[in-house]
Design a protein around this motif. Structure first.
Motif, PDB file in Angstrom:
ATOM      1  N   PRO A 199      15.810  -0.983   7.748  1.00  0.00           N
ATOM      2  CA  PRO A 199      16.158  -1.708   6.509  1.00  0.00           C
ATOM      3  C   PRO A 199      15.188  -1.450   5.363  1.00  0.00           C
ATOM      4  N   GLN A 200      14.211  -0.567   5.559  1.00  0.00           N
ATOM      5  CA  GLN A 200      13.246  -0.267   4.507  1.00  0.00           C
ATOM      6  C   GLN A 200      12.895   1.212   4.536  1.00  0.00           C
ATOM      7  N   LEU A 201      12.294   1.682   3.460  1.00  0.00           N
ATOM      8  CA  LEU A 201      11.855   3.066   3.351  1.00  0.00           C
ATOM      9  C   LEU A 201      10.406   3.188   3.826  1.00  0.00           C
ATOM     10  N   GLY A 202      10.020   4.398   4.206  1.00  0.00           N
ATOM     11  CA  GLY A 202       8.626   4.642   4.551  1.00  0.00           C
ATOM     12  C   GLY A 202       8.365   5.041   5.986  1.00  0.00           C
ATOM     13  N   GLY A 203       9.378   4.949   6.850  1.00  0.00           N
ATOM     14  CA  GLY A 203       9.149   5.327   8.236  1.00  0.00           C
ATOM     15  C   GLY A 203       8.035   4.509   8.861  1.00  0.00           C
ATOM     16  N   ASN A 204       7.161   5.174   9.600  1.00  0.00           N
ATOM     17  CA  ASN A 204       6.111   4.470  10.322  1.00  0.00           C
ATOM     18  C   ASN A 204       4.908   4.093   9.458  1.00  0.00           C
ATOM     19  N   ILE A 205       4.916   4.459   8.175  1.00  0.00           N
ATOM     20  CA  ILE A 205       3.807   4.034   7.314  1.00  0.00           C
ATOM     21  C   ILE A 205       4.211   2.855   6.417  1.00  0.00           C
ATOM     22  N   TYR A 206       5.364   2.286   6.681  1.00  0.00           N
ATOM     23  CA  TYR A 206       5.823   1.134   5.898  1.00  0.00           C
ATOM     24  C   TYR A 206       4.864  -0.051   6.072  1.00  0.00           C
ATOM     25  N   CYS A 207       4.557  -0.715   4.956  1.00  0.00           N
ATOM     26  CA  CYS A 207       3.695  -1.900   4.962  1.00  0.00           C
ATOM     27  C   CYS A 207       4.471  -3.116   4.459  1.00  0.00           C
ATOM     28  N   GLU A 208       4.185  -4.261   5.034  1.00  0.00           N
ATOM     29  CA  GLU A 208       4.761  -5.521   4.561  1.00  0.00           C
ATOM     30  C   GLU A 208       3.630  -6.402   4.060  1.00  0.00           C
ATOM     31  N   ASN A 209       3.808  -6.992   2.888  1.00  0.00           N
ATOM     32  CA  ASN A 209       2.770  -7.858   2.340  1.00  0.00           C
ATOM     33  C   ASN A 209       2.869  -9.239   2.978  1.00  0.00           C
ATOM     34  N   ILE A 210       1.835  -9.603   3.713  1.00  0.00           N
ATOM     35  CA  ILE A 210       1.775 -10.907   4.371  1.00  0.00           C
ATOM     36  C   ILE A 210       0.469 -11.575   3.958  1.00  0.00           C
ATOM     37  N   ALA A 211       0.581 -12.763   3.380  1.00  0.00           N
ATOM     38  CA  ALA A 211      -0.597 -13.519   2.935  1.00  0.00           C
ATOM     39  C   ALA A 211      -1.465 -12.697   1.991  1.00  0.00           C
ATOM     40  N   GLY A 212      -0.801 -11.852   1.177  1.00  0.00           N
ATOM     41  CA  GLY A 212      -1.528 -11.038   0.215  1.00  0.00           C
ATOM     42  C   GLY A 212      -2.208  -9.821   0.810  1.00  0.00           C
ATOM     43  N   ILE A 213      -1.877  -9.500   2.061  1.00  0.00           N
ATOM     44  CA  ILE A 213      -2.503  -8.380   2.773  1.00  0.00           C
ATOM     45  C   ILE A 213      -1.425  -7.356   3.120  1.00  0.00           C
ATOM     46  N   ASN A 214      -1.689  -6.072   2.875  1.00  0.00           N
ATOM     47  CA  ASN A 214      -0.759  -5.015   3.254  1.00  0.00           C
ATOM     48  C   ASN A 214      -0.864  -4.768   4.749  1.00  0.00           C
ATOM     49  N   VAL A 215       0.168  -5.190   5.471  1.00  0.00           N
ATOM     50  CA  VAL A 215       0.177  -5.104   6.928  1.00  0.00           C
ATOM     51  C   VAL A 215       0.963  -3.864   7.346  1.00  0.00           C
ATOM     52  N   GLN A 216       0.299  -2.947   8.022  1.00  0.00           N
ATOM     53  CA  GLN A 216       0.940  -1.726   8.494  1.00  0.00           C
ATOM     54  C   GLN A 216       1.807  -2.084   9.704  1.00  0.00           C
ATOM     55  N   GLN A 217       3.097  -2.069   9.500  1.00  0.00           N
ATOM     56  CA  GLN A 217       4.035  -2.601  10.490  1.00  0.00           C
ATOM     57  C   GLN A 217       4.160  -1.755  11.750  1.00  0.00           C
ATOM     58  N   TYR A 218       3.766  -0.498  11.687  1.00  0.00           N
ATOM     59  CA  TYR A 218       3.933   0.387  12.840  1.00  0.00           C
ATOM     60  C   TYR A 218       2.600   0.998  13.265  1.00  0.00           C
ATOM     61  N   GLY A 219       1.559   0.181  13.244  1.00  0.00           N
ATOM     62  CA  GLY A 219       0.272   0.633  13.725  1.00  0.00           C
ATOM     63  C   GLY A 219      -0.623   1.189  12.634  1.00  0.00           C
ATOM     64  N   ALA A 220      -1.872   1.386  12.995  1.00  0.00           N
ATOM     65  CA  ALA A 220      -2.878   1.816  12.021  1.00  0.00           C
ATOM     66  C   ALA A 220      -2.670   3.262  11.603  1.00  0.00           C
ATOM     67  N   HIS A 221      -2.602   3.490  10.294  1.00  0.00           N
ATOM     68  CA  HIS A 221      -2.485   4.835   9.735  1.00  0.00           C
ATOM     69  C   HIS A 221      -3.607   5.045   8.720  1.00  0.00           C
ATOM     70  N   ILE A 222      -4.470   5.989   9.011  1.00  0.00           N
ATOM     71  CA  ILE A 222      -5.584   6.307   8.122  1.00  0.00           C
ATOM     72  C   ILE A 222      -5.395   7.741   7.658  1.00  0.00           C
ATOM     73  N   PHE A 223      -5.328   7.924   6.352  1.00  0.00           N
ATOM     74  CA  PHE A 223      -5.110   9.274   5.838  1.00  0.00           C
ATOM     75  C   PHE A 223      -6.434  10.037   5.873  1.00  0.00           C
ATOM     76  N   HIS A 224      -6.400  11.209   6.495  1.00  0.00           N
ATOM     77  CA  HIS A 224      -7.601  12.046   6.571  1.00  0.00           C
ATOM     78  C   HIS A 224      -7.180  13.510   6.638  1.00  0.00           C
TER      79      HIS A 224
END
Length: 370
Positions: free
Chosen positions: A39-64
């Protein structure tokens, strides 16, 4: 565009690979439609804002990355912060640093110099007369009994749902060991998290592109194929070919996310729980990715799970059986002249984010799109 076609490109999947391909196609003047079953765009890097915090919905993703071209590409859309990943492991109530470094070895054995640490590991290594036959043999040969028993065994068996002696050795062909007091998880020159979360990157990549969510390609496959000149396909490759040779296997994951009434729960973005009796593999505290100062915090406990039909496939099981099976599907894919297969599921391969972007850009170079 051929007569009767509504789009030059149909992109199936709005993750990084699909979004980059859609951007390049639109940039070159092509008409593009992106669809995604979620129901949203972004695949596994999609984030949902919860309590003002960007929550990575499909696990930790760190760009490197060490790829300057890829780094410049993503920074042309969003600005990145200077987050540097440092992972902790909790075992029997004690904290250890990952990857293995002099801080880890001091916590294990009280050694304080590279020479002492190297000697301790050498003493504990199990010499092998033949090639290691399983993951346990491989680990013991690489780092010895203490590191294997305390920091590898329980976590690995939870992650894969199998005993280490039953797992193939190639899963840990190498284990990074540093003889410095350096807790940085990645060595890459360029690292960070997009300011405002990964949704910002996806939104910029897909700006001006027609998108449709909650849209299953396979539910109306003939219609989608009739509408587009070419397809960029990022889903499971075996499903695309109607499981002609059988089904590929995956590991899945589920998360339990909780809002806590405290400003700081664990003091780090990721803590691995390596004890076998604890059911989850790690806890992610999302605010630390962006140095959040909110009064509350959000954590996600990560539980590995066996993949079943209908569950999200996350990790390909690249053992000999599945690799051979994927090879058959890859041969079929090469014969599909009007389909670009790309990404983790379509190529049955674990990718870092920079690798996905590089592959997408190269795919469109092959399309001769300027």
């Amino acid at each position: 565009m051929a007569v009767g076609k509504q789009y030059d490109y149909l992109v199936v999947g709005a993750g990084l690979f699909g979004a980059v391909c859609a951007y390049r196609a639109k940039q070159s003047g092509r008409k593009v439609l992106v669809i995604d079953k979620r129901p949203q765009l972004g695949g596994n890097i999609y984030c949902e804002n919860i309590a003002g915090i960007n929550v990575q919905q499909y696990g930790a993703h760190i760009f490197h990355t060490n790829n300057r071209q890829v780094w410049d590409f993503v920074n042309s859309f969003v600005e990145f912060n200077n987050y540097r990943h440092s992972v902790l492991a909790k075992a029997d109530g004690k904290i250890f640093n990952l990857p293995f470094n002099l801080n880890t070895f001091y916590a294990l054995w009280g050694v304080t110099t590279p020479r002492e640490a190297a000697q301790k590991i050498a003493e504990q290594k199990t010499p092998l007369a033949t090639e290691p036959q399983n993951l346990e043999e491989q680990a013991l040969a690489l780092v010895g009994r203490d590191i294997y028993e305390i920091l590898i065994k329980g976590y690995t068996e939870k992650q894969w749902g199998r005993r280490c002696p039953d797992l193939p050795a190639f899963i840990i062909k190498r284990l990074p060991v540093r003889f410095t007091f350096d807790n940085s998880y990645f060595d890459d020159r360029y690292q960070g998290i997009p300011l405002g979360g990964y949704n910002k990157l996806i939104e910029k990549l897909l700006s001006g592109v027609e998108t449709r969510t909650s849209c299953d390609f396979f539910a109306e496959r003939r219609q989608w194929e009739a509408w587009a000149e070419k397809i960029v396909y990022t889903g499971e490759i075996d499903r695309y070919f109607n499981y002609e040779f059988g089904k590929l296997e995956y590991r899945s994951i589920r998360w339990e996310t909780e809002v806590l009434a405290c400003p700081n729960y664990q003091g780090a973005a990721v803590v691995n729980y390596v004890d076998g009796q604890i059911p989850y593999t790690r806890i992610i505290e999302h605010k630390h990715f962006e140095f959040g100062a909110q009064a509350q915090t959000v954590i996600s406990r990560e539980y590995p799970a066996e993949w079943q039909e209908g569950a999200e496939p996350f990790y390909p099981i690249n053992d000999a059986k599945n690799t051979a099976l994927y090879g058959k599907y890859a041969e079929l894919a090469q014969k599909e002249e009007n389909v670009i297969f790309g990404g983790r599921l379509a190529e049955y391969k674990y990718y870092d984010m920079d690798e996905v972007i590089e592959k997408a850009l190269k795919s469109f170079e092959a399309e001769n799109i300027p």
